[in-house]
Design a protein around this motif. Structure first.
Motif, PDB file in Angstrom:
ATOM      1  N   VAL A   8     -33.090 -21.117   0.891  1.00  9.90           N
ATOM      2  CA  VAL A   8     -33.410 -19.731   1.228  1.00  9.90           C
ATOM      3  C   VAL A   8     -32.246 -18.843   0.808  1.00  9.90           C
ATOM      4  O   VAL A   8     -31.093 -19.271   0.805  1.00  9.90           O
ATOM      5  N   GLU A   9     -32.575 -17.612   0.440  1.00  7.84           N
ATOM      6  CA  GLU A   9     -31.549 -16.735  -0.130  1.00  7.84           C
ATOM      7  C   GLU A   9     -31.054 -15.667   0.834  1.00  7.84           C
ATOM      8  O   GLU A   9     -29.972 -15.132   0.640  1.00  7.84           O
ATOM      9  N   ASN A  10     -31.870 -15.350   1.866  1.00  7.61           N
ATOM     10  CA  ASN A  10     -31.478 -14.241   2.735  1.00  7.61           C
ATOM     11  C   ASN A  10     -30.729 -14.713   3.977  1.00  7.61           C
ATOM     12  O   ASN A  10     -31.101 -14.459   5.106  1.00  7.61           O
ATOM     13  N   THR A  11     -29.640 -15.461   3.732  1.00  8.83           N
ATOM     14  CA  THR A  11     -28.707 -15.820   4.793  1.00  8.83           C
ATOM     15  C   THR A  11     -27.351 -15.199   4.476  1.00  8.83           C
ATOM     16  O   THR A  11     -27.024 -14.946   3.316  1.00  8.83           O
ATOM     17  N   ASN A  12     -26.581 -14.969   5.508  1.00  8.42           N
ATOM     18  CA  ASN A  12     -25.275 -14.341   5.343  1.00  8.42           C
ATOM     19  C   ASN A  12     -24.176 -15.253   5.856  1.00  8.42           C
ATOM     20  O   ASN A  12     -24.353 -15.965   6.849  1.00  8.42           O
ATOM     21  N   PHE A  13     -23.036 -15.221   5.182  1.00  7.63           N
ATOM     22  CA  PHE A  13     -21.848 -15.919   5.644  1.00  7.63           C
ATOM     23  C   PHE A  13     -20.899 -14.879   6.223  1.00  7.63           C
ATOM     24  O   PHE A  13     -20.502 -13.939   5.535  1.00  7.63           O
ATOM     25  N   LEU A  14     -20.589 -15.043   7.513  1.00  4.98           N
ATOM     26  CA  LEU A  14     -19.804 -14.052   8.228  1.00  4.98           C
ATOM     27  C   LEU A  14     -18.433 -14.599   8.586  1.00  4.98           C
ATOM     28  O   LEU A  14     -18.279 -15.790   8.882  1.00  4.98           O
ATOM     29  N   ILE A  15     -17.434 -13.724   8.551  1.00  3.83           N
ATOM     30  CA  ILE A  15     -16.081 -14.080   8.983  1.00  3.83           C
ATOM     31  C   ILE A  15     -15.697 -13.136  10.117  1.00  3.83           C
ATOM     32  O   ILE A  15     -15.672 -11.917   9.940  1.00  3.83           O
ATOM     33  N   PHE A  30     -33.391 -19.314   8.067  1.00  4.96           N
ATOM     34  CA  PHE A  30     -33.167 -20.691   7.650  1.00  4.96           C
ATOM     35  C   PHE A  30     -34.450 -21.339   7.134  1.00  4.96           C
ATOM     36  O   PHE A  30     -34.408 -22.174   6.235  1.00  4.96           O
ATOM     37  N   ILE A  31     -35.595 -20.972   7.726  1.00  4.73           N
ATOM     38  CA  ILE A  31     -36.886 -21.587   7.377  1.00  4.73           C
ATOM     39  C   ILE A  31     -37.928 -20.502   7.194  1.00  4.73           C
ATOM     40  O   ILE A  31     -38.070 -19.618   8.053  1.00  4.73           O
ATOM     41  N   GLN A  32     -38.668 -20.565   6.094  1.00  4.84           N
ATOM     42  CA  GLN A  32     -39.759 -19.636   5.826  1.00  4.84           C
ATOM     43  C   GLN A  32     -41.094 -20.390   5.859  1.00  4.84           C
ATOM     44  O   GLN A  32     -41.181 -21.521   5.379  1.00  4.84           O
ATOM     45  N   LYS A  49     -43.163 -24.727  14.142  1.00  6.34           N
ATOM     46  CA  LYS A  49     -42.651 -24.364  15.464  1.00  6.34           C
ATOM     47  C   LYS A  49     -42.475 -25.609  16.323  1.00  6.34           C
ATOM     48  O   LYS A  49     -41.485 -25.738  17.061  1.00  6.34           O
ATOM     49  N   ARG A  50     -43.414 -26.551  16.234  1.00  2.43           N
ATOM     50  CA  ARG A  50     -43.265 -27.804  16.983  1.00  2.43           C
ATOM     51  C   ARG A  50     -42.065 -28.592  16.470  1.00  2.43           C
ATOM     52  O   ARG A  50     -41.304 -29.169  17.255  1.00  2.43           O
ATOM     53  N   VAL A  51     -41.910 -28.620  15.136  1.00  2.00           N
ATOM     54  CA  VAL A  51     -40.771 -29.331  14.543  1.00  2.00           C
ATOM     55  C   VAL A  51     -39.457 -28.712  14.999  1.00  2.00           C
ATOM     56  O   VAL A  51     -38.522 -29.417  15.393  1.00  2.00           O
ATOM     57  N   ASP A  90     -34.432 -19.879  15.995  1.00  3.02           N
ATOM     58  CA  ASP A  90     -35.509 -19.262  16.769  1.00  3.02           C
ATOM     59  C   ASP A  90     -36.534 -18.614  15.851  1.00  3.02           C
ATOM     60  O   ASP A  90     -36.202 -18.163  14.749  1.00  3.02           O
ATOM     61  N   PRO A  91     -37.816 -18.539  16.300  1.00  3.28           N
ATOM     62  CA  PRO A  91     -38.841 -17.878  15.488  1.00  3.28           C
ATOM     63  C   PRO A  91     -38.607 -16.377  15.398  1.00  3.28           C
ATOM     64  O   PRO A  91     -38.139 -15.743  16.337  1.00  3.28           O
ATOM     65  N   ASP A  92     -38.948 -15.826  14.238  1.00  4.05           N
ATOM     66  CA  ASP A  92     -38.883 -14.384  14.004  1.00  4.05           C
ATOM     67  C   ASP A  92     -40.022 -14.055  13.046  1.00  4.05           C
ATOM     68  O   ASP A  92     -39.876 -14.198  11.832  1.00  4.05           O
ATOM     69  N   GLY A  93     -41.154 -13.610  13.574  1.00  6.53           N
ATOM     70  CA  GLY A  93     -42.350 -13.458  12.742  1.00  6.53           C
ATOM     71  C   GLY A  93     -42.809 -14.830  12.284  1.00  6.53           C
ATOM     72  O   GLY A  93     -42.982 -15.739  13.088  1.00  6.53           O
ATOM     73  N   THR A  94     -42.981 -14.987  10.982  1.00  6.12           N
ATOM     74  CA  THR A  94     -43.371 -16.294  10.438  1.00  6.12           C
ATOM     75  C   THR A  94     -42.163 -17.094   9.945  1.00  6.12           C
ATOM     76  O   THR A  94     -42.328 -18.162   9.357  1.00  6.12           O
ATOM     77  N   ASN A  95     -40.966 -16.585  10.182  1.00  4.23           N
ATOM     78  CA  ASN A  95     -39.741 -17.281   9.777  1.00  4.23           C
ATOM     79  C   ASN A  95     -39.005 -17.817  11.002  1.00  4.23           C
ATOM     80  O   ASN A  95     -39.354 -17.526  12.144  1.00  4.23           O
ATOM     81  N   PHE A  96     -37.948 -18.588  10.727  1.00  6.49           N
ATOM     82  CA  PHE A  96     -37.054 -19.052  11.785  1.00  6.49           C
ATOM     83  C   PHE A  96     -35.640 -18.651  11.401  1.00  6.49           C
ATOM     84  O   PHE A  96     -35.172 -18.991  10.309  1.00  6.49           O
ATOM     85  N   VAL A  97     -35.002 -17.889  12.275  1.00  9.74           N
ATOM     86  CA  VAL A  97     -33.639 -17.428  12.004  1.00  9.74           C
ATOM     87  C   VAL A  97     -32.655 -18.306  12.763  1.00  9.74           C
ATOM     88  O   VAL A  97     -32.923 -18.763  13.876  1.00  9.74           O
TER      89      VAL A  97
END
Length: 217
Positions: A8-15, A30-32, A49-51, A90-97
């Motif tokens: 997935v491409e829309n993750t951020n690395f934070l410091i 993390f999961i789409q 979601k079960r997984v 956690d779920p966020d719409g149809t994704n998991f953040v």
């Protein structure tokens, strides 16, 4: 079952810096699910979601949800390659953040050095499951099991894509006796050799070795 790797491409690395001490985190999707991804595969939200609920209970809540730097070619966690600990999914719409903390291991420190140097990295899930063709893409079936919700990887291109394709092309089976995943061709080879008489082992072993090399090259 197939080893399935999804980036997935829309993750951020934070410091984050508190009192002069830096902490490094991964945060984002993390999961789409519910739409074809770059590998032409679709994960169904209800199943995932079960997984994810099981993964959260068995790994995240137990502080055992490790991820690695770069993908290994198998669906198990290698503790000597661990670079981060996943703390949230956690779920966020149809994704998991999710969120993960980079830890002070040799590979974790490599990640920190890359980020300090301005490098860009990606995040990929890794698991095993079967696929069913449907309408020009593949539906991930309900036997899917999540090995990790996120490995840290370089943006996949060239040889990385080739290596992932080789890994995903193998079939994996779970050895309940030893509690581990094994490539099916290697597992079957071991079983065949164990059943041979001593006089036939050398002859059959050469035949099996040739078959394995033909499968992976």
């Amino acid at each position: 079952m197939k080893l399935l790797i999804e980036t997935v491409e829309n993750t951020n690395f934070l410091i984050e810096e508190v009192e002069g001490k830096k902490s490094y985190f991964i945060e984002g999707v993390f999961i789409q699910t519910e739409k074809p991804n770059k590998n032409n595969r679709v994960y169904k939200f209800d199943h995932m979601k079960r997984v994810v609920d099981n993964y959260r209970r068995d790994y995240i809540d137990q502080n055992m949800a490790w991820g690695e730097l770069n993908h290994p070619d198998k669906p198990t966690i290698n503790l000597d390659r661990v670079s981060h600990l996943i703390t949230k999914l956690d779920p966020d719409g149809t994704n998991f953040v999710g969120k993960a903390k980079i830890v002070d291991t040799p590979t974790g420190n490599i990640v920190k050095g890359l980020l300090d140097g301005g490098g860009k990295l990606g995040v990929s899930t890794r698991g095993v499951g079967s696929l069913k063709p449907h309408g020009g893409y593949h539906i991930v079936q309900e036997d899917f099991q999540l090995a990790t919700a996120g490995d840290i990887v370089a943006n996949p291109s060239g040889m990385n894509c080739f290596v992932n394709a080789l890994a995903e092309n193998a079939e994996w089976i779970y050895d309940a006796v030893k509690g581990e995943w094994k490539k099916e061709i290697v597992y079957e080879a071991h079983k065949k050799v164990r059943l041979l008489s001593k006089s036939k082992i050398e002859e059959k072993s050469l035949e099996i070795f040739t078959k394995i090399m033909n499968e992976i090259t």
